[in-house]
Design an enzyme around this catalytic site. Structure first.
Site, mmCIF file in Angstrom:
data_model
loop_
_atom_site.group_PDB
_atom_site.id
_atom_site.type_symbol
_atom_site.label_atom_id
_atom_site.label_comp_id
_atom_site.label_asym_id
_atom_site.label_seq_id
_atom_site.Cartn_x
_atom_site.Cartn_y
_atom_site.Cartn_z
ATOM 1 N N ASP A 849 -19.004 -8.997 8.035
ATOM 2 C CA ASP A 849 -19.025 -7.552 7.828
ATOM 3 C C ASP A 849 -19.081 -7.265 6.323
ATOM 4 O OD1 ASP A 849 -16.526 -8.075 6.863
ATOM 5 O OD2 ASP A 849 -15.449 -6.936 8.405
ATOM 6 N N ASP A 892 -20.073 -1.836 10.614
ATOM 7 C CA ASP A 892 -20.559 -2.725 9.557
ATOM 8 C C ASP A 892 -20.452 -4.195 9.975
ATOM 9 O OD1 ASP A 892 -17.802 -2.814 9.611
ATOM 10 O OD2 ASP A 892 -17.640 -3.243 7.466
#
Length: 978
Positions: A849, A892
């Site tokens: 991420d 994300d």
């Protein structure tokens, strides 16, 4: 005095030589007579054994042919087949027991007992060897002890021409106890034996029964090597086979089967009476010898009488027709009587000094004399046998030869005396008589008739085997006895007058009732007068035939004729028989009714006399074809019945069974009016079916139970660019090709088992992608159970499938980044794990991420956040290989799938590259944004099974480990982080 004693010794020695020679001759004669008797028995056993196995072979071939003509039956339960097998068992009296063996080697009794096999015989040689032979070839196996009955039997097996159901081999066991019971009658009591061996030396049967011999191989025995040298012969064995004294053995190889039959008996039994006579003679001669020696001392006073006796002996030799010769130890002739001189062509006064045994015998017989005759004579005092020699005319003659070795008082050999007799003529006559007797006995024993010779005194002179078996009396108990003694007074009073007429020179035929084996039988007897040299009757020959079955057949024939007439008059068909002259011999009632003619107008009338000219003109060529031996079929419209009918006629030639000459033909006419009407309706329905299906967009076909196309519509023609006629009668495999057929075969088999089947198929070619849906609908027979074929309906579903693919692709893509979403990643990861396990390769999953993405999103706004996510995903795609998979899981969070990597180190290098690449700032709307990433890496080897969820969990744990170490790094399992 010494000369006198020497003479006595010579006489006694000659006496002993004669006694010993006669004993040897008598012993050999007894052995030869016994061998001849064994030869007769052996011939009978050989004929019976060959007949038995020919019956077995015939039964097995009948079974094979019966099954091949009815391939759809279950042999284990079919009543007709089991009745056939029962008839075979009864015909052999239980000696032959047919059974079946399946392709898995399971032995089944007939009929089947509760459906269970009797035993597993897949390991038995008679099953394995039968499979190696061509269909229809017979294999005779080693004797086996039945696991079911506990009895010994000889297995005979044959592979069926084609397997019927699960049955592949037909098998029959010849029960040894019944076979030995029959052989018992040919055994010479008490020591005689009857044996059957296979030509490879395996022992199959012995009477009396010896379990230790069954199945043993004696091919290495000298006596068996002699058996294999010729079709028949005789020998003397040492008796080690059955732990007995030496045995006489007479054997014969069967021509039709790889078998050898042997009949034997102990030599001691044959020579028992000989030994008694020999011992008695030796005792008498011993007494004579003692007496001779006792009186020898008195002979010196009777020298004159002795010399006179010598002269008398010489005169006897001189007048004898036997050949008498004396020779010294070197073979030089010392004395020859006139008969011997005449034989060799020497004058009475010709000197003998130059005459040797070599001159008389020739090289071959002289060599035999030196190697065999003289040593034997010197060893035992004499030699007796037969010699071949040529007389003065050069003719080869057979001589009986007694050679006596004379010794001096000190025991040294002095000279030889030979007494020879020309037996050429008697040998030839004996051989001819023996051959004639054998031929006569073989012929009469093979004829299926009762044959006997009866003298004018009503005494039996000869009887063949069938005559003996019928009366149940052995030949020795019949010959020399009268008819009245053999058959009894009541029967003699019945048949005696017929014989009296035959004795007067009249040929007599009569039929009489008789009892045999507890049944009433009928005999047809023919008495033929036997004429003496003067042409006068002195007896008769009796020839009898059992006509019981003939009488039954005649009665059955009459009954069958009546039944045939009843059947023919009631069957729904026209039946007629026509001769070669085209005259009617027979017509049934329906023929008369339909043709409008009565029997008087047809029987014994020609065809053209019974029918109008136009009918005769139309039909005559077909009648002539039938008379040429052709099977003819034609149809004719008749108007003799109301409304008119269409009849189909079959003309079948009737032939002579012996010559094959056509004697006429049979006519069978059937009413096919309804069939023709049904055919017309069927053609109309077929045209309607074609008209309907040709307008349908899907492909429609009909496939029968043999997987052959019987119908295809226009869509099939267009799809495969083949006319429908090219499909009809061709199999699915032929039309689709092997590869395509293998894909649809399971569905075809399910449809032919009565199941409605539907399945989808896809095909990608140079022309593009196509998909279709197939429906197989089974078609049942009228009974509602048997499947006769199936209807195949193929619908093109390409458009529908393409739309499904498009929707699936949309559902598996992230709309913001264009990368695979979680759903797409789950599917791709499952496929990758299966591939890794199949190829034993490694793969890696990365869970990553954007560090502190929430702060960037809050400070710069959601639009900038979305642009950052797009740029982040795009940079990942550029760094990785085209074969690697990049996924946005949500927010994300991203995932990467690396397939077929060399080691965890390779995954670590990729993760390091990603961490370094993400440190370069992103330019978003003229604004530079710097970010970092944290990565968790999980590596999976292909040889260890794992589920996708577990692998993702491990990668997620490594992501948290990287963040715990300060972010902007990757973490690999086993504690590696950077």
């Amino acid at each position: 005095m010494l000369g006198l004693y020497g003479l006595v010794g010579v006489i006694l020695l000659a006496l002993w030589g004669l006694v010993i020679g006669f004993s040897a001759f008598q012993k050999q004669s007894l052995v030869e007579d016994a061998q001849r008797e064994l030869g007769y028995l052996r011939s009978a056993v050989a004929q019976h054994t060959e007949s038995l196995f020919r019956t077995v072979e015939t039964d097995l071939r009948v079974i094979d042919r019966w099954l091949q003509e009815r391939p759809g039956i279950d042999p284990l339960r079919d009543p007709g087949f089991n009745n056939l097998v029962d008839d075979m068992r009864k015909a052999s009296g239980g000696l032959i027991d047919p059974r079946m063996v399946s392709t898995r080697g399971q032995l089944h009794y007939l009929p089947a007992r509760a459906g269970r096999p009797l035993a597993d015989v897949s390991d038995r040689p008679y099953y394995r060897e039968a499979l190696k032979l061509d269909a229809g070839q017979l294999y005779i196996g080693d004797p086996v002890l039945s696991r079911v009955t506990g009895k010994w039997g000889i297995p005979v097996s044959m592979r069926l021409t084609k397997p019927v159901g699960d049955m592949q081999v037909v098998f029959a066991a010849v029960e040894l106890d019944r076979l030995q019971a029959y052989h018992e009658q040919f055994r010479v009591k008490p020591s005689g034996a009857v044996a059957v061996l296979r030509r490879d030396g395996v022992f199959l049967s012995r009477t009396p029964f010896l379990p230790g011999l069954m199945g043993r191989n004696f091919s290495d025995q000298p006596w068996f090597a002699l058996m294999r040298q010729g079709p028949r012969g005789a020998t003397i064995t040492d008796g080690t086979l059955s732990n007995n004294p030496p045995r006489l053995q007479n054997f014969e190889q069967l021509q039709a089967y790889p078998l050898i039959v042997s009949v034997s008996r102990n030599v001691d039994d044959v020579l028992a009476s000989y030994y008694e006579r020999r011992d008695m003679i030796l005792a008498v001669v011993a007494v004579i010898t003692v007496l001779g020696l006792f009186f020898a001392w008195r002979l010196h006073r009777a020298q004159h009488a002795s010399q006179k006796a010598q002269r008398m002996l010489t005169e006897v030799f001189e007048l004898s027709t036997d050949l008498v010769v004396q020779s010294d130890m070197d073979g030089n002739c010392l004395y020859a009587n006139p008969a011997f001189r005449r034989f060799i062509g020497r004058a009475p006064d010709a000197p003998l000094a130059s005459l040797s045994a070599l001159d008389i015998l020739g090289e071959e017989q002289f060599a035999r004399r030196e190697s065999e005759v003289l040593p034997t004579a010197l060893r035992q005092g004499y030699w007796q046998g037969e010699t071949l020699a040529r007389n003065a005319q050069g003719e080869a003659r057979v001589l009986s030869h007694l050679l006596i070795a004379h010794r001096s008082p000190d025991g040294s050999a002095q000279h030889f005396s030979g007494i020879l007799r020309d037996i050429t003529a008697s040998k030839a006559a004996e051989r001819q008589l023996h051959e004639s007797e054998q031929r006569l006995r073989a012929i009469t024993d093979s004829v299926p008739a009762l044959i006997a010779e009866v003298g004018a005194d009503y005494v039996y002179r000869f009887a063949n085997r069938a005559y003996e078996e019928w009366l149940g009396i052995a030949r020795g108990d019949m010959l020399g006895r009268s008819i009245e003694q053999v058959m009894g007074r009541p029967l003699f009073e019945l048949i005696g007058p017929y014989h009296a007429r035959a004795f007067r020179g009249e040929r007599v035929d009569y039929v009489r009732e008789a009892r045999h084996a507890g049944q009433t039988r009928w005999l047809r007897i023919t008495l033929v007068p036997r004429l003496d040299q003067d042409g006068q009757p002195d007896g008769c020959y009796a020839i009898g035939f059992d006509i019981t079955e003939n009488r039954k057949v005649e009665a059955a024939l009459r009954e069958n004729e009546q039944r045939l007439r009843a059947i023919a008059d009631n069957v729904p068909a026209l039946i007629a028989e026509t001769g070669a002259d085209l005259r009617f011999r027979f017509v049934n009632r329906r023929y008369e009714q339909w043709m409008g003619l009565d029997k008087q107008q047809l029987i014994n009338h020609r065809f053209e006399e019974a029918y109008p000219e136009e009918v005769t003109r139309a039909v005559m060529p077909r009648l002539q074809a039938a008379l040429r031996g052709e099977a003819v079929e034609y149809e004719r419209q008749i108007t003799e019945v109301p409304g008119g009918r269409v009849l189909q006629f079959h003309l079948v030639p009737r032939r002579d069974e012996q010559t094959g000459t056509v004697l006429g033909f049979y006519t069978l006419g059937t009413d096919i009016t309804a069939a023709r009407q049904a055919e017309a309706a069927l053609h109309q329905n077929e045209r309607l079916l074609v008209s309907i299906t040709d307008r349908m967009p899907m492909r429609v076909s009909y496939v029968d139970h043999a997987q052959c196309y019987r119908f295809v519509n226009l869509a099939y023609e267009k799809a495969f660019a083949r006319p429908r006629q090219a499909w009809y009668g061709r199999t699915v495999r032929e039309m689709l090709g092997e590869v395509a057929y293998q894909k649809v075969e399971p569905y075809i088999l399910r449809a032919l088992q009565g199941e409605a089947v539907s399945f989808d198929g896809e095909l990608t070619t140079a022309e593009g992608y196509r998909s279709y849906r197939s429906d197989y609908v089974p078609q049942f027979a009228e009974d509602g159970h048997s499947v006769v074929g199936f209807v195949c309906i193929i619908t093109d579903t390409t458009g529908q499938k393409l739309e499904e693919r498009r929707l699936i692709a949309l559902s598996q893509r992230d709309p913001l980044t264009g990368l695979l979403n979680r759903s797409g990643f789950d599917s791709r990861l499952r496929d990758a794990l299966q591939h890794a396990q199949a190829t034993q390769s490694c793969l890696a999953v990365m869970y990553l991420d954007i560090d502190r993405f929430k702060q960037i999103n809050d400070q710069l706004g959601h639009l900038t956040g979305d642009l950052l996510l797009q740029g982040f995903g795009g940079r990942l795609s550029k760094i990785l290989r085209a074969t690697d998979t990049v996924v946005r899981l949500g927010g994300d969070e991203f995932a990467i799938l690396l397939e077929e990597i060399d080691s965890p180190l390779s995954a670590a290098r990729v993760a390091e590259n990603i961490v370094q690449a993400m440190q370069e700032p992103f330019i978003l709307e003229d604004r530079s944004v710097a970010v970092t990433t944290s990565i968790g890496v999980a590596v999976q080897a292909g040889d260890v099974p794992v589920v996708p969820r577990e692998l993702m969990r491990r990668a997620d744990e490594q992501l948290y480990a990287a963040k715990g170490l300060g972010r902007n790094r990757y973490s690999l399992e086993k504690g590696e982080a950077a």
